[in-house]
Scaffold this motif. Structure first.
Motif, short mmCIF file in Angstrom:
data_model
loop_
_atom_site.label_atom_id
_atom_site.label_comp_id
_atom_site.label_asym_id
_atom_site.label_seq_id
_atom_site.Cartn_x
_atom_site.Cartn_y
_atom_site.Cartn_z
N ASP A 294 0.55 -1.06 -0.33
CA ASP A 294 0.25 0.42 -0.04
C ASP A 294 0.97 1.45 -0.05
O ASP A 294 2.25 1.19 -0.04
CB ASP A 294 -0.62 0.17 0.88
N PRO A 295 0.13 2.44 0.21
CA PRO A 295 1.00 3.85 0.01
C PRO A 295 2.07 3.80 1.59
O PRO A 295 3.09 4.88 0.86
CB PRO A 295 0.32 4.97 -0.12
N TRP A 296 1.97 2.69 1.95
CA TRP A 296 2.80 3.18 3.54
C TRP A 296 3.81 1.84 3.37
O TRP A 296 4.17 1.85 4.50
CB TRP A 296 2.05 3.27 4.30
N ALA A 297 4.09 1.59 2.17
CA ALA A 297 4.38 0.25 2.40
C ALA A 297 4.39 -1.10 3.41
O ALA A 297 4.98 -2.10 3.53
CB ALA A 297 6.24 0.46 2.47
N ASN A 298 2.73 -1.17 3.40
CA ASN A 298 2.87 -2.32 4.07
C ASN A 298 2.17 -3.16 2.87
O ASN A 298 1.68 -2.96 2.10
CB ASN A 298 1.18 -1.92 4.81
N PRO A 299 2.00 -4.69 3.52
CA PRO A 299 1.73 -5.80 2.55
C PRO A 299 0.24 -5.42 2.56
O PRO A 299 -0.36 -5.88 3.65
CB PRO A 299 2.26 -7.11 3.01
N VAL A 300 -0.02 -5.92 1.59
CA VAL A 300 -1.65 -6.04 1.43
C VAL A 300 -1.69 -7.36 0.58
O VAL A 300 -1.38 -7.44 -0.87
CB VAL A 300 -2.71 -4.81 0.22
N THR A 301 -2.98 -8.22 0.74
CA THR A 301 -3.14 -9.05 0.34
C THR A 301 -4.54 -9.37 -0.88
O THR A 301 -5.11 -8.45 -0.87
CB THR A 301 -4.06 -11.08 0.85
N ILE A 302 -4.57 -9.35 -2.23
CA ILE A 302 -5.17 -8.87 -3.70
C ILE A 302 -5.48 -10.64 -3.58
O ILE A 302 -5.28 -11.74 -3.82
CB ILE A 302 -4.76 -7.75 -4.22
N PRO A 303 -6.87 -10.71 -4.30
CA PRO A 303 -7.09 -11.94 -5.35
C PRO A 303 -6.54 -12.13 -6.70
O PRO A 303 -6.26 -10.99 -6.94
CB PRO A 303 -8.41 -12.02 -5.40
N VAL A 304 -6.25 -13.82 -6.66
CA VAL A 304 -5.33 -13.36 -8.10
C VAL A 304 -6.52 -14.83 -8.54
O VAL A 304 -6.16 -15.75 -8.29
CB VAL A 304 -4.18 -14.32 -8.30
N LYS A 305 -6.80 -14.71 -9.95
CA LYS A 305 -7.73 -15.06 -10.35
C LYS A 305 -6.73 -16.58 -11.36
O LYS A 305 -5.93 -17.00 -11.48
CB LYS A 305 -7.87 -14.76 -11.84
N VAL A 306 -7.47 -17.89 -11.22
CA VAL A 306 -6.79 -18.69 -11.67
C VAL A 306 -7.22 -19.34 -13.52
O VAL A 306 -8.83 -19.48 -13.18
CB VAL A 306 -6.22 -20.50 -10.94
N ALA A 307 -6.72 -18.17 -13.44
CA ALA A 307 -7.34 -18.11 -15.13
C ALA A 307 -7.48 -20.10 -16.19
O ALA A 307 -8.12 -19.89 -17.01
CB ALA A 307 -6.53 -17.65 -16.13
N GLU A 308 -6.59 -20.71 -16.31
CA GLU A 308 -6.47 -22.34 -16.54
C GLU A 308 -5.62 -23.31 -15.59
O GLU A 308 -4.63 -23.02 -15.28
CB GLU A 308 -5.49 -22.10 -18.04
#
Length: 409
Positions: A294-308
Motif C-alpha cells: 500500500d502507499p505506506w509500504a505495508n503488504p496487502v493481500t489481493i485475489p489472483v484469478k486461476v485463469a487456466e
C-alpha cells in the motif's frame, strides 16, 4: 503501382505452379495475450501451405483494427533471406485504422511455412482502479483483395491470397495464474509450467495446486529458467493432495505489466496405472493470491484469478527396440542388413518387422540406402555402431516422423 515506384520489374516465366497450389496458401495472424497496462504487444504474421519448393519474390497484406484500442508502431521481417519491408500505408481514422505492408526479396527465395513478419502494437487502454478489470479481445483483421497478395517464381506476378485467418490481442485486465498442460507416457515424468499475468506490482504469490494423488506424484518444483533473478524464492509444501507454492518477486520484476510469462515448473510422476489417453486435470481446489504494497509500504493481500487449470494427457508407453535389429529377432547380425536391403529394393518389399525406427540406423528420421550401408559397415567392417538405443534395447531418444514400433517389448 508500388512495384513500379520501387523500380522492380517482374517477368513472368512459364507457369510451373498450378493455380490450385497457390490457392491453398494461407495468410494469418496469431492470437497473443497481453496484460492491462503492458507498454507494447508483439503479434506475428504467418504464411502456410506454400507450394513445395516454391521460390517467393514478394508478398503483401493489409489489415485493420479499432483505433480506440490499438496503435500500430512498427514491423520487421523474421526471415533469413535478404528482403526489404515497406509500410506502404497507415491510414488512422477516428474509428478504424488500416495498415498495408509489402515485402520484397532481393532474389527469389524458398522459405518454410511459419512466422515471417513481427508487428508491434501499443494498447491504448491503461490500468486504473475505476476500470472494470475484465479480459478483452482486440481483433486484428486481414483485408481481402488485391492488396493481400503473394508473388511466386513461375506464377502470375501478383496472386491475391483468399485464405485469411484473423488474429488479435487478448487483453487481461486482472492478475491471473495460468497452469499449462503437458503430456507424458504412464510411468514417466510430466513437466507442467506455471505462468503469471500481472497488472499489479506483486511482491509475492501463493498458489495452491490440487491434484489426484492416485495418478500423480510431485517430484520437484523449481523457478522457470526464463525468470531466474526475477523470482527470488520458491518454497513448496505438500499436504493432502495439494501442492502449495509460495514465491517472492524481485523489486522490478512485476513493476511492468506482462502476460503469461513462466514463473515456475512442476515435475509430476505419472502413475503406471494411468489409462493411456486419460486426461488428468488439476483442481478443482486450485487457487492463488498475491500481495502488493500500500502507499505506506505495508503488504496487502489481493485475489489472483486461476485463469487456466492445467492438465496432463497420458500417452501409451513407447515401444522398446534395438536399433539395427531390422528383422526383429532380438539381435543384430548379418541377417539384418539383408532384411533392410530386401525392404528397400525387392518388389514387393519385405517387412521390417513393424518397427521402422529399428531400421533407421543413423537416426536421421528416414529409412534409406544410407542406413543399409551403415549397417553393412558395422556388421562386416567394424564401422560406427547404430545410434541409441544400442547395444541394449530401449526407447527412441529422438523425435522423428517414423511410425511407432508395433512389436511387443
Amino acid at each position: 503501382m508500388w512495384l513500379a515506384a520501387l523500380g522492380i520489374a517482374f517477368s513472368v516465366s512459364p507457369a510451373s505452379l498450378g493455380a490450385g497450389e497457390i490457392e491453398d496458401v494461407v495468410f494469418g495472424f496469431d492470437r497473443v495475450p497481453a496484460a492491462w497496462g503492458q507498454a507494447e504487444v508483439p503479434l506475428q504474421f504467418s504464411m502456410r501451405n506454400l507450394p513445395e519448393g516454391a521460390q517467393i519474390r514478394g508478398f503483401g497484406f493489409s489489415f485493420g483494427f479499432r483505433t480506440a484500442h490499438l496503435t500500430f508502431r512498427d514491423a520487421r521481417v523474421l526471415l533469413d533471406a535478404r528482403s526489404d519491408l515497406y509500410v506502404v500505408d497507415y491510414a488512422r481514422a477516428a474509428d478504424y485504422s488500416i495498415v498495408r505492408i509489402e515485402v520484397f526479396f532481393a532474389q527469389p527465395a524458398a522459405i518454410a511455412d511459419g512466422a515471417c513478419v513481427a508487428l508491434t502494437f501499443i494498447p491504448e487502454l491503461s490500468y486504473a482502479e475505476d476500470i472494470d478489470k475484465t479480459s478483452l479481445m482486440f481483433p486484428v483483421t486481414l483485408i481481402p483483395g488485391e492488396e493481400t497478395w503473394i508473388s511466386l517464381e513461375g506464377s502470375d506476378p501478383l496472386v491475391p491470397v483468399k485464405n485469411l485467418q484473423d488474429g488479435g490481442i487478448d487483453l487481461w485486465g486482472f492478475d491471473a495464474v495460468h497452469f499449462g498442460s503437458s503430456s507424458a507416457p504412464r510411468g514417466s515424468v510430466a513437466v507442467m509450467p506455471i505462468m503469471l499475468t500481472n497488472v499489479s506490482a506483486l511482491a509475492s504469490l501463493a498458489v495452491g495446486v490440487d491434484y489426484d494423488e492416485d495418478m500423480l506424484g510431485v517430484l520437484a518444483c523449481e523457478i522457470a529458467p526464463e525468470v531466474q533473478g526475477g523470482v527470488t524464492s520458491l518454497h513448496a509444501t505438500i499436504a493432502g493432495g495439494v501442492l502449495a507454492l509460495d514465491m517472492t518477486f524481485g523489486v522490478n520484476f512485476t513493476q511492468t505489466a506482462a502476460a503469461c510469462r513462466p514463473i515456475a515448473l512442476v515435475a509430476f510422476w505419472v502413475s503406471a496405472d494411468a489409462a493411456p489417453g486419460a486426461r488428468i486435470d488439476l483442481g478443482p481446489r486450485t487457487r492463488a493470491e498475491g500481495t502488493v504494497s500500500d502507499p505506506w509500504a505495508n503488504p496487502v493481500t489481493i485475489p489472483v484469478k486461476v485463469a487456466e487449470g492445467g492438465a496432463i494427457l497420458v500417452q501409451d508407453n513407447p515401444r522398446r527396440f534395438l536399433r539395427g535389429d531390422v528383422n526383429g529377432d532380438g539381435a543384430l547380425d548379418a541377417s539384418d542388413p539383408v532384411a533392410l536391403l530386401s525392404f528397400l529394393f525387392r518388389k514387393p518389399s519385405r517387412s521390417i518387422a513393424g518397427c521402422p525406427d529399428a531400421a533407421d540406423v543413423n537416426d536421421d528420421g528416414g529409412v534409406d540406402l544410407a542406413d543399409a550401408l551403415a549397417l553393412l559397415s558395422y556388421a562386416f567392417r567394424g564401422g560406427e555402431p547404430p545410434r541409441p538405443p544400442f547395444p541394449q534395447a530401449g526407447i527412441d531418444p529422438t523425435l522423428d516422423p517414423l511410425t511407432a514400433c508395433e512389436r511387443s517389448d
